[in-house]
Design an enzyme around this catalytic site. Structure first.
Site, PDB file in Angstrom:
ATOM      1  N   ASP A 139       0.859  -1.183   0.000  1.00  0.00           N
ATOM      2  CA  ASP A 139       0.000   0.000   0.000  1.00  0.00           C
ATOM      3  C   ASP A 139       0.894   1.232   0.000  1.00  0.00           C
ATOM      4  O   ASP A 139       1.970   1.218   0.607  1.00  0.00           O
ATOM      5  CB  ASP A 139      -0.913   0.010   1.230  1.00  0.00           C
ATOM      6  CG  ASP A 139      -2.049  -1.007   1.129  1.00  0.00           C
ATOM      7  OD1 ASP A 139      -2.489  -1.299   0.006  1.00  0.00           O
ATOM      8  OD2 ASP A 139      -2.496  -1.482   2.185  1.00  0.00           O
ATOM      9  N   ASP A 157      -6.859  -1.576  -4.723  1.00  0.00           N
ATOM     10  CA  ASP A 157      -7.940  -1.303  -3.765  1.00  0.00           C
ATOM     11  C   ASP A 157      -8.975  -0.358  -4.373  1.00  0.00           C
ATOM     12  O   ASP A 157     -10.183  -0.553  -4.191  1.00  0.00           O
ATOM     13  CB  ASP A 157      -7.390  -0.669  -2.480  1.00  0.00           C
ATOM     14  CG  ASP A 157      -6.440  -1.565  -1.717  1.00  0.00           C
ATOM     15  OD1 ASP A 157      -6.527  -2.803  -1.863  1.00  0.00           O
ATOM     16  OD2 ASP A 157      -5.613  -1.019  -0.965  1.00  0.00           O
TER      17      ASP A 157
END
Length: 176
Positions: A139, A157
């Site tokens: 991330d 995501d």
């Protein structure tokens, strides 16, 4: 002299190929997957793991609002089920198989549905790739809204969330 006759033994199918039939699905799935993986490789080349916060070397894009960081998530969205990367990888793989098996039931030939599921599947595949290679999802998008810090996320995501949201919106419209 013999007469030449055209060869009519080769039938031309008017049915489009699976690739053509699902072109929006494939286009978006590949676009999300590739942009996700390229962006993650870029972050990995720029920031050591883990890097979070300006004081630790995060790349400030908009001061106080938007940073690039390099963190890992062994859980699902918002780190739910933290430490369960392998079971979550299995769930992701099962989801992709289920979408393939029930593609007719979900109406995947419709362009809108292809857009939704292209975003979703590209995102699932991007995060699944991370789990299999790294043991966690990379991330890197870090957003701050005043004192609130939004959970760090990535392009996969975003594809998953937007795909699901669009599909839900369309599902609610069909019920009216």
């Amino acid at each position: 002299m013999s007469e030449l006759k055209p060869d009519n033994s080769k039938k031309v199918s008017s049915k489009p190929s699976a690739l053509g039939q699902y072109r929006w699905f494939w286009l978006l799935a590949v676009l999300i997957y590739l942009s996700d993986q390229v962006s993650k490789h870029w972050i990995e080349s720029k920031l050591s793991y883990p890097t979070y916060g300006e004081e630790n070397g995060a790349i400030v894009v908009i001061s106080g609002f938007f940073n690039f960081v390099h963190v890992g998530n062994t859980g699902a969205a918002w780190s739910m089920f933290h430490g369960n990367s392998i079971p979550l990888a299995a769930v992701a793989l099962l989801a992709l198989i289920a979408i393939f098996v029930w593609r007719k039931a979900i109406g995947l030939k419709a362009i809108y549905t292809q857009i939704c599921f292209g975003l979703l599947c590209g995102g699932i595949l991007g995060n699944l790739t991370d789990r299999l290679i790294n043991g966690y999802v990379v991330d890197f998008i870090d957003l701050h809204f005043g004192s609130y810090i939004y959970p760090t996320f990535n392009i996969a995501d975003s594809g998953i969330c937007i795909g699901v949201l669009l599909y839900l919106l369309e599902s609610f419209k069909k019920q009216d």
